[in-house]
Design a protein around this motif. Structure first.
Motif, PDB file in Angstrom:
ATOM      1  N   ALA A  16      17.655   4.129   2.415  1.00  0.00           N
ATOM      2  CA  ALA A  16      16.652   4.866   3.194  1.00  0.00           C
ATOM      3  C   ALA A  16      15.255   4.326   2.903  1.00  0.00           C
ATOM      4  CB  ALA A  16      16.719   6.353   2.849  1.00  0.00           C
ATOM      5  N   GLU A  17      14.386   4.446   3.884  1.00  0.00           N
ATOM      6  CA  GLU A  17      13.004   4.019   3.703  1.00  0.00           C
ATOM      7  C   GLU A  17      12.354   4.825   2.574  1.00  0.00           C
ATOM      8  OE1 GLU A  17       8.871   3.442   6.290  1.00  0.00           O
ATOM      9  OE2 GLU A  17      10.662   4.290   7.222  1.00  0.00           O
ATOM     10  N   PRO A  18      11.664   4.157   1.661  1.00  0.00           N
ATOM     11  CA  PRO A  18      11.038   4.903   0.558  1.00  0.00           C
ATOM     12  C   PRO A  18       9.862   5.739   1.054  1.00  0.00           C
ATOM     13  CG  PRO A  18      10.379   2.602   0.471  1.00  0.00           C
ATOM     14  CD  PRO A  18      11.414   2.708   1.549  1.00  0.00           C
ATOM     15  N   GLY A  19       9.758   6.949   0.537  1.00  0.00           N
ATOM     16  CA  GLY A  19       8.628   7.806   0.852  1.00  0.00           C
ATOM     17  C   GLY A  19       7.815   8.077  -0.396  1.00  0.00           C
ATOM     18  N   LEU A  20       6.506   7.927  -0.314  1.00  0.00           N
ATOM     19  CA  LEU A  20       5.619   8.133  -1.451  1.00  0.00           C
ATOM     20  C   LEU A  20       6.032   7.265  -2.643  1.00  0.00           C
ATOM     21  CD1 LEU A  20       5.266  12.028  -1.285  1.00  0.00           C
ATOM     22  CD2 LEU A  20       3.657  10.305  -0.428  1.00  0.00           C
TER      23      LEU A  20
ATOM     24  N   ARG B  49       0.860  -1.181   0.000  1.00  0.00           N
ATOM     25  CA  ARG B  49       0.000   0.000   0.000  1.00  0.00           C
ATOM     26  C   ARG B  49       0.898   1.234   0.000  1.00  0.00           C
ATOM     27  NH1 ARG B  49      -3.878   0.902   4.960  1.00  0.00           N
ATOM     28  NH2 ARG B  49      -4.941  -0.919   4.058  1.00  0.00           N
ATOM     29  N   LEU B  50       0.806   2.011  -1.060  1.00  0.00           N
ATOM     30  CA  LEU B  50       1.632   3.212  -1.163  1.00  0.00           C
ATOM     31  C   LEU B  50       0.987   4.369  -0.409  1.00  0.00           C
ATOM     32  CD1 LEU B  50       2.691   1.437  -3.518  1.00  0.00           C
ATOM     33  CD2 LEU B  50       3.155   3.552  -4.738  1.00  0.00           C
ATOM     34  N   GLY B  51       1.833   5.244   0.098  1.00  0.00           N
ATOM     35  CA  GLY B  51       1.368   6.426   0.806  1.00  0.00           C
ATOM     36  C   GLY B  51       2.573   7.194   1.308  1.00  0.00           C
ATOM     37  N   GLN B  52       2.359   8.009   2.309  1.00  0.00           N
ATOM     38  CA  GLN B  52       3.486   8.746   2.884  1.00  0.00           C
ATOM     39  C   GLN B  52       4.539   7.781   3.407  1.00  0.00           C
ATOM     40  OE1 GLN B  52       2.321  11.484   5.971  1.00  0.00           O
ATOM     41  NE2 GLN B  52       3.964  12.899   5.450  1.00  0.00           N
ATOM     42  N   ARG B  53       4.073   6.604   3.845  1.00  0.00           N
ATOM     43  CA  ARG B  53       4.964   5.539   4.272  1.00  0.00           C
ATOM     44  C   ARG B  53       4.493   4.244   3.619  1.00  0.00           C
ATOM     45  NH1 ARG B  53       6.403   3.860  10.600  1.00  0.00           N
ATOM     46  NH2 ARG B  53       8.363   2.788  10.094  1.00  0.00           N
ATOM     47  N   LEU B  54       5.419   3.380   3.220  1.00  0.00           N
ATOM     48  CA  LEU B  54       5.075   2.109   2.588  1.00  0.00           C
ATOM     49  C   LEU B  54       4.556   1.144   3.648  1.00  0.00           C
ATOM     50  CD1 LEU B  54       5.158   0.579  -0.126  1.00  0.00           C
ATOM     51  CD2 LEU B  54       7.420  -0.255   0.543  1.00  0.00           C
ATOM     52  N   THR B  55       3.360   0.587   3.420  1.00  0.00           N
ATOM     53  CA  THR B  55       2.737  -0.286   4.410  1.00  0.00           C
ATOM     54  C   THR B  55       2.170  -1.523   3.742  1.00  0.00           C
ATOM     55  OG1 THR B  55       0.578   0.817   4.244  1.00  0.00           O
ATOM     56  CG2 THR B  55       2.126   1.681   5.878  1.00  0.00           C
TER      57      THR B  55
ATOM     58  N   ALA C  37      -0.849  -3.839   2.588  1.00  0.00           N
ATOM     59  CA  ALA C  37      -2.174  -3.489   2.085  1.00  0.00           C
ATOM     60  C   ALA C  37      -3.281  -3.973   3.005  1.00  0.00           C
ATOM     61  CB  ALA C  37      -2.365  -4.061   0.683  1.00  0.00           C
ATOM     62  N   ASP C  38      -3.121  -5.139   3.633  1.00  0.00           N
ATOM     63  CA  ASP C  38      -4.228  -5.710   4.413  1.00  0.00           C
ATOM     64  C   ASP C  38      -4.348  -5.126   5.814  1.00  0.00           C
ATOM     65  OD1 ASP C  38      -1.921  -6.840   5.351  1.00  0.00           O
ATOM     66  OD2 ASP C  38      -2.654  -8.901   5.363  1.00  0.00           O
ATOM     67  N   SER C  39      -3.221  -4.675   6.400  1.00  0.00           N
ATOM     68  CA  SER C  39      -3.254  -4.213   7.790  1.00  0.00           C
ATOM     69  C   SER C  39      -2.830  -2.768   7.985  1.00  0.00           C
ATOM     70  CB  SER C  39      -2.343  -5.102   8.646  1.00  0.00           C
ATOM     71  OG  SER C  39      -0.985  -4.923   8.274  1.00  0.00           O
ATOM     72  N   GLY C  40      -2.132  -2.188   7.020  1.00  0.00           N
ATOM     73  CA  GLY C  40      -1.603  -0.843   7.184  1.00  0.00           C
ATOM     74  C   GLY C  40      -0.364  -0.775   8.040  1.00  0.00           C
ATOM     75  N   ALA C  41       0.198  -1.941   8.432  1.00  0.00           N
ATOM     76  CA  ALA C  41       1.412  -1.961   9.247  1.00  0.00           C
ATOM     77  C   ALA C  41       2.620  -1.583   8.398  1.00  0.00           C
ATOM     78  CB  ALA C  41       1.614  -3.353   9.856  1.00  0.00           C
ATOM     79  N   PRO C  42       3.610  -0.901   8.977  1.00  0.00           N
ATOM     80  CA  PRO C  42       4.822  -0.552   8.217  1.00  0.00           C
ATOM     81  C   PRO C  42       5.508  -1.807   7.685  1.00  0.00           C
ATOM     82  CG  PRO C  42       4.734   0.672  10.281  1.00  0.00           C
ATOM     83  CD  PRO C  42       3.640  -0.344  10.349  1.00  0.00           C
ATOM     84  N   LEU C  43       6.050  -1.718   6.481  1.00  0.00           N
ATOM     85  CA  LEU C  43       6.692  -2.866   5.842  1.00  0.00           C
ATOM     86  C   LEU C  43       8.209  -2.796   5.866  1.00  0.00           C
ATOM     87  CD1 LEU C  43       6.698  -5.428   4.066  1.00  0.00           C
ATOM     88  CD2 LEU C  43       6.556  -3.910   2.071  1.00  0.00           C
ATOM     89  N   PHE C  44       8.788  -1.612   5.681  1.00  0.00           N
ATOM     90  CA  PHE C  44      10.224  -1.515   5.427  1.00  0.00           C
ATOM     91  C   PHE C  44      11.038  -1.837   6.671  1.00  0.00           C
ATOM     92  CE2 PHE C  44      14.237   0.874   4.948  1.00  0.00           C
ATOM     93  CZ  PHE C  44      14.716   0.228   3.820  1.00  0.00           C
ATOM     94  N   SER C  45      11.922  -2.844   6.558  1.00  0.00           N
ATOM     95  CA  SER C  45      12.787  -3.273   7.656  1.00  0.00           C
ATOM     96  C   SER C  45      14.215  -2.843   7.337  1.00  0.00           C
ATOM     97  CB  SER C  45      12.709  -4.793   7.826  1.00  0.00           C
ATOM     98  OG  SER C  45      13.502  -5.219   8.908  1.00  0.00           O
ATOM     99  N   ARG C  46      14.774  -1.962   8.155  1.00  0.00           N
ATOM    100  CA  ARG C  46      16.055  -1.300   7.864  1.00  0.00           C
ATOM    101  C   ARG C  46      17.230  -2.089   8.408  1.00  0.00           C
ATOM    102  NH1 ARG C  46      20.087   1.284   6.364  1.00  0.00           N
ATOM    103  NH2 ARG C  46      20.330   3.537   6.356  1.00  0.00           N
ATOM    104  N   GLN C  47      18.247  -2.289   7.591  1.00  0.00           N
ATOM    105  CA  GLN C  47      19.474  -2.964   7.983  1.00  0.00           C
ATOM    106  C   GLN C  47      20.422  -1.991   8.644  1.00  0.00           C
ATOM    107  OE1 GLN C  47      21.521  -4.747   4.700  1.00  0.00           O
ATOM    108  NE2 GLN C  47      23.299  -5.364   5.899  1.00  0.00           N
ATOM    109  N   GLY C  48      21.006  -2.370   9.787  1.00  0.00           N
ATOM    110  CA  GLY C  48      21.956  -1.520  10.478  1.00  0.00           C
ATOM    111  C   GLY C  48      23.306  -1.496   9.785  1.00  0.00           C
ATOM    112  N   ASP C  49      24.111  -0.488  10.094  1.00  0.00           N
ATOM    113  CA  ASP C  49      25.413  -0.325   9.455  1.00  0.00           C
ATOM    114  C   ASP C  49      26.372  -1.463   9.785  1.00  0.00           C
ATOM    115  OD1 ASP C  49      24.634   2.029   8.276  1.00  0.00           O
ATOM    116  OD2 ASP C  49      25.381   3.291   9.905  1.00  0.00           O
ATOM    117  N   TRP C  50      26.234  -2.082  10.946  1.00  0.00           N
ATOM    118  CA  TRP C  50      27.153  -3.131  11.346  1.00  0.00           C
ATOM    119  C   TRP C  50      26.678  -4.517  10.908  1.00  0.00           C
ATOM    120  CZ3 TRP C  50      28.994  -2.196  17.075  1.00  0.00           C
ATOM    121  CH2 TRP C  50      29.678  -0.977  17.136  1.00  0.00           C
TER     122      TRP C  50
END
Length: 212
Positions: free
Chosen positions: A166-170, A13-19, A21-34
């Motif tokens: 970086a987390e995608p926006g829009l 589900r596209l929007g201000q934050r990528l989520t 579609a069924d729940s609206g929960a955030p999807l993007f999982s960010r990898q740490g530098d280490w």
């Protein structure tokens, strides 16, 4: 008419934050530098798109359920990462109703595999190395870009979620893998630049019982 088209996974589900579609929960999982766990972040997002995880961003917070099962198996490998064959074993051993399907060989064949799997609704984890010596990396395929011409749809790039970017926006993706032109390598593109890469393979994650 020559029309540019992006075909995205239906679980997005596209929007201000990528989520999701069924729940609206955030999807993007960010990898740490280490961390070296790009495959693990990709797998968590893929399982969320298939409905097997409800919270791919904070799996470590859960004390039971599929998120806890995922984290119990993932954390010992998080810092050093996985090869694609190790990732396939990891997906099998989760035993949560999904199975891995692996593609290796010529880059063109791997990319055709990714396009087919995404068309069927199965997310794909793509692994590669750049031309410079560095650890292998992975990103999650969530869509295909191409042009619709009179003879049909002609894909020319995979749309990816790279956990190290970086987390995608829009938007649905933060990276793209452009198919090779004659005599050249596929090109990986992010906001920070573009570089030719050597594709190591891809793993599609399907629900158990999904068509081959």
């Amino acid at each position: 008419m020559n029309v540019l088209i992006q075909k995205l996974h239906p679980g997005l589900r596209l929007g201000q934050r990528l989520t999701l579609a069924d729940s609206g929960a955030p999807l993007f999982s960010r990898q740490g530098d280490w961390a070296g766990g790009s495959t693990l972040h990709c797998t968590a997002m893929a399982l969320a798109l298939l409905g097997n995880l409800s919270n791919p961003v904070q799996v470590w917070r859960h004390e039971d359920g599929p998120e806890a099962t995922f984290w119990d198996r993932a954390w010992p490998q998080y810092l050093h990462g996985q090869t694609l064959s190790e990732l396939a074993s990891f997906v099998w051993e989760l035993n949560i109703g999904v199975r891995p399907v692996t593609a290796e060989g010529r880059p063109a064949a791997v990319l055709r595999f990714c396009v087919r799997e995404l068309a069927r609704g199965w997310p794909v984890v793509v692994g590669w190395r750049s031309q410079h010596p560095q650890p292998a990396h992975a990103a999650l395929g969530v869509g295909v870009e191409g042009r619709r011409r009179a003879q049909g749809f002609s894909p020319h790039a995979l749309l990816l979620l790279d956990p190290a970017e970086a987390e995608p926006g829009l938007a649905a993706s933060n990276a793209r893998l452009e198919f090779a032109k004659p005599g050249s390598r596929p090109v990986y593109v992010t906001a920070g630049g573009r570089c030719p890469i050597a594709i190591e393979g891809a793993i599609s994650i399907r629900r158990s019982g999904g068509a081959t």
